[in-house]
Design a protein around this motif. Structure first.
Motif, PDB file in Angstrom:
ATOM      1  N   ILE A 173       0.836  -1.201   0.000  1.00 11.43           N
ATOM      2  CA  ILE A 173       0.000   0.000   0.000  1.00 11.43           C
ATOM      3  C   ILE A 173       0.873   1.254   0.000  1.00 11.43           C
ATOM      4  O   ILE A 173       0.645   2.198  -0.775  1.00 11.43           O
ATOM      5  CB  ILE A 173      -0.945  -0.014   1.215  1.00 11.43           C
ATOM      6  N   LEU A 174       1.887   1.270   0.858  1.00 13.90           N
ATOM      7  CA  LEU A 174       2.771   2.439   0.917  1.00 13.90           C
ATOM      8  C   LEU A 174       3.511   2.634  -0.399  1.00 13.90           C
ATOM      9  O   LEU A 174       3.736   3.775  -0.838  1.00 13.90           O
ATOM     10  CB  LEU A 174       3.762   2.287   2.068  1.00 13.90           C
ATOM     11  N   ALA A 175       3.900   1.542  -1.053  1.00 11.48           N
ATOM     12  CA  ALA A 175       4.608   1.642  -2.328  1.00 11.48           C
ATOM     13  C   ALA A 175       3.739   2.244  -3.421  1.00 11.48           C
ATOM     14  O   ALA A 175       4.257   2.745  -4.434  1.00 11.48           O
ATOM     15  CB  ALA A 175       5.115   0.265  -2.753  1.00 11.48           C
ATOM     16  N   SER A 176       2.419   2.202  -3.237  1.00  7.54           N
ATOM     17  CA  SER A 176       1.507   2.738  -4.249  1.00  7.54           C
ATOM     18  C   SER A 176       1.309   4.246  -4.137  1.00  7.54           C
ATOM     19  O   SER A 176       0.644   4.855  -4.988  1.00  7.54           O
ATOM     20  CB  SER A 176       0.143   2.052  -4.134  1.00  7.54           C
ATOM     21  N   LEU A 177       1.873   4.869  -3.102  1.00 15.01           N
ATOM     22  CA  LEU A 177       1.692   6.311  -2.918  1.00 15.01           C
ATOM     23  C   LEU A 177       2.556   7.087  -3.905  1.00 15.01           C
ATOM     24  O   LEU A 177       3.748   6.805  -4.051  1.00 15.01           O
ATOM     25  CB  LEU A 177       2.050   6.710  -1.485  1.00 15.01           C
ATOM     26  N   PRO A 178       1.996   8.078  -4.581  1.00 14.17           N
ATOM     27  CA  PRO A 178       2.770   8.833  -5.576  1.00 14.17           C
ATOM     28  C   PRO A 178       4.018   9.524  -5.031  1.00 14.17           C
ATOM     29  O   PRO A 178       4.986   9.721  -5.767  1.00 14.17           O
ATOM     30  CB  PRO A 178       1.749   9.859  -6.094  1.00 14.17           C
ATOM     31  N   LEU A 179       4.010   9.908  -3.755  1.00 11.41           N
ATOM     32  CA  LEU A 179       5.174  10.594  -3.187  1.00 11.41           C
ATOM     33  C   LEU A 179       6.258   9.642  -2.695  1.00 11.41           C
ATOM     34  O   LEU A 179       7.275  10.090  -2.147  1.00 11.41           O
ATOM     35  CB  LEU A 179       4.740  11.498  -2.031  1.00 11.41           C
ATOM     36  N   THR A 180       6.078   8.335  -2.910  1.00  9.86           N
ATOM     37  CA  THR A 180       7.039   7.353  -2.414  1.00  9.86           C
ATOM     38  C   THR A 180       8.486   7.643  -2.819  1.00  9.86           C
ATOM     39  O   THR A 180       9.397   7.496  -1.990  1.00  9.86           O
ATOM     40  CB  THR A 180       6.631   5.941  -2.865  1.00  9.86           C
ATOM     41  N   PRO A 181       8.771   8.063  -4.071  1.00  9.12           N
ATOM     42  CA  PRO A 181      10.171   8.315  -4.430  1.00  9.12           C
ATOM     43  C   PRO A 181      10.832   9.407  -3.585  1.00  9.12           C
ATOM     44  O   PRO A 181      12.066   9.450  -3.498  1.00  9.12           O
ATOM     45  CB  PRO A 181      10.082   8.742  -5.905  1.00  9.12           C
ATOM     46  N   TRP A 182      10.049  10.282  -2.989  1.00  8.66           N
ATOM     47  CA  TRP A 182      10.592  11.386  -2.183  1.00  8.66           C
ATOM     48  C   TRP A 182      10.367  11.167  -0.690  1.00  8.66           C
ATOM     49  O   TRP A 182      10.597  12.063   0.111  1.00  8.66           O
ATOM     50  CB  TRP A 182       9.919  12.710  -2.576  1.00  8.66           C
ATOM     51  N   MET A 183       9.953   9.985  -0.309  1.00  8.91           N
ATOM     52  CA  MET A 183       9.446   9.788   1.040  1.00  8.91           C
ATOM     53  C   MET A 183      10.181   8.654   1.760  1.00  8.91           C
ATOM     54  O   MET A 183      10.481   7.619   1.177  1.00  8.91           O
ATOM     55  CB  MET A 183       7.940   9.464   0.963  1.00  8.91           C
TER      56      MET A 183
END
Length: 211
Positions: A173-183
């Protein structure tokens, strides 16, 4: 205003089991009173080492002074230290806007997010990513995965209350968040506390070895 409180209890050496049980009984009664007053919203146990006695609580109070009065009124405070984290409203918080889908997840997690947008990112690109993040947050709330979201002190920091069947599902679920690359994220799996005001929700807890 909401507050996350980490409550760590150390019982003095030589304290009788009867005295410990008496204080715990008084604490449970006071927790019920605070829940009825809408000051105590949730209680959880984080992962514990043998012999640890620690609880996470979500409290509501008008300000830090009222919160201190609330915490001081709890019987276990005679043996307890409290670490308070103030929580601020987050624009993507689904509270009051979305009714979570029943039965979506069976374990709760507190997730700390820290977003660091690269300095060379165009403003429009950052804005587009934040808009996609907001849409994805709404979707996950509707699916019953995202329960609450708050801002934490400090730039780009947030705290979310989530639920998912297991750790692997939560990671997906967390990997699906759009801000993941910056988070960057830090997850704390939670197990129910016997005095949790939200314990009426049916939820499989898996193995629980906390005291």
């Amino acid at each position: 205003m909401d507050f996350l409180v980490t409550m760590t209890t150390q019982v003095p050496a030589g304290t009788s089991e009867a005295a410990v049980q008496d204080i715990r009984t008084q604490e449970a009664a006071r927790a019920r009173e605070l829940a009825a007053q809408r000051h105590l919203l949730r209680l959880w146990r984080p992962p514990l080492q043998p012999g640890e006695w620690r609880t996470l609580g979500l409290f509501a109070a008008t300000d830090a002074d009222q919160l201190e009065q609330i915490l001081a009124s709890m019987p276990l405070r005679v043996w307890r230290t409290d670490e308070v984290t103030p929580l601020s409203p987050h624009p993507n918080d689904p509270a009051g806007r979305t009714e979570p889908a029943p039965g979506t997840g069976d374990r709760e997690f507190l997730i700390t997010f820290t977003v660091a947008v690269p300095a060379d990112t165009r403003g429009q690109d950052a804005g587009d990513a934040e808009a996609r993040e907001a849409r994805r947050a709404r979707e996950l709330a509707e699916q019953g995965h995202l329960l609450r979201l708050w801002k934490l002190p400090g730039d780009g920091r947030a705290l979310g209350l989530w639920q998912a069947p297991d750790t692997g599902a939560m990671e997906a679920i967390l990997a699906s968040l759009p801000l993941t690359p910056w988070m960057s994220t830090q997850a704390t799996p939670l197990t129910p506390h016997p005095s949790d005001p939200g314990a009426g929700h049916e939820r499989s807890t898996g193995d629980s070895t906390s005291s």
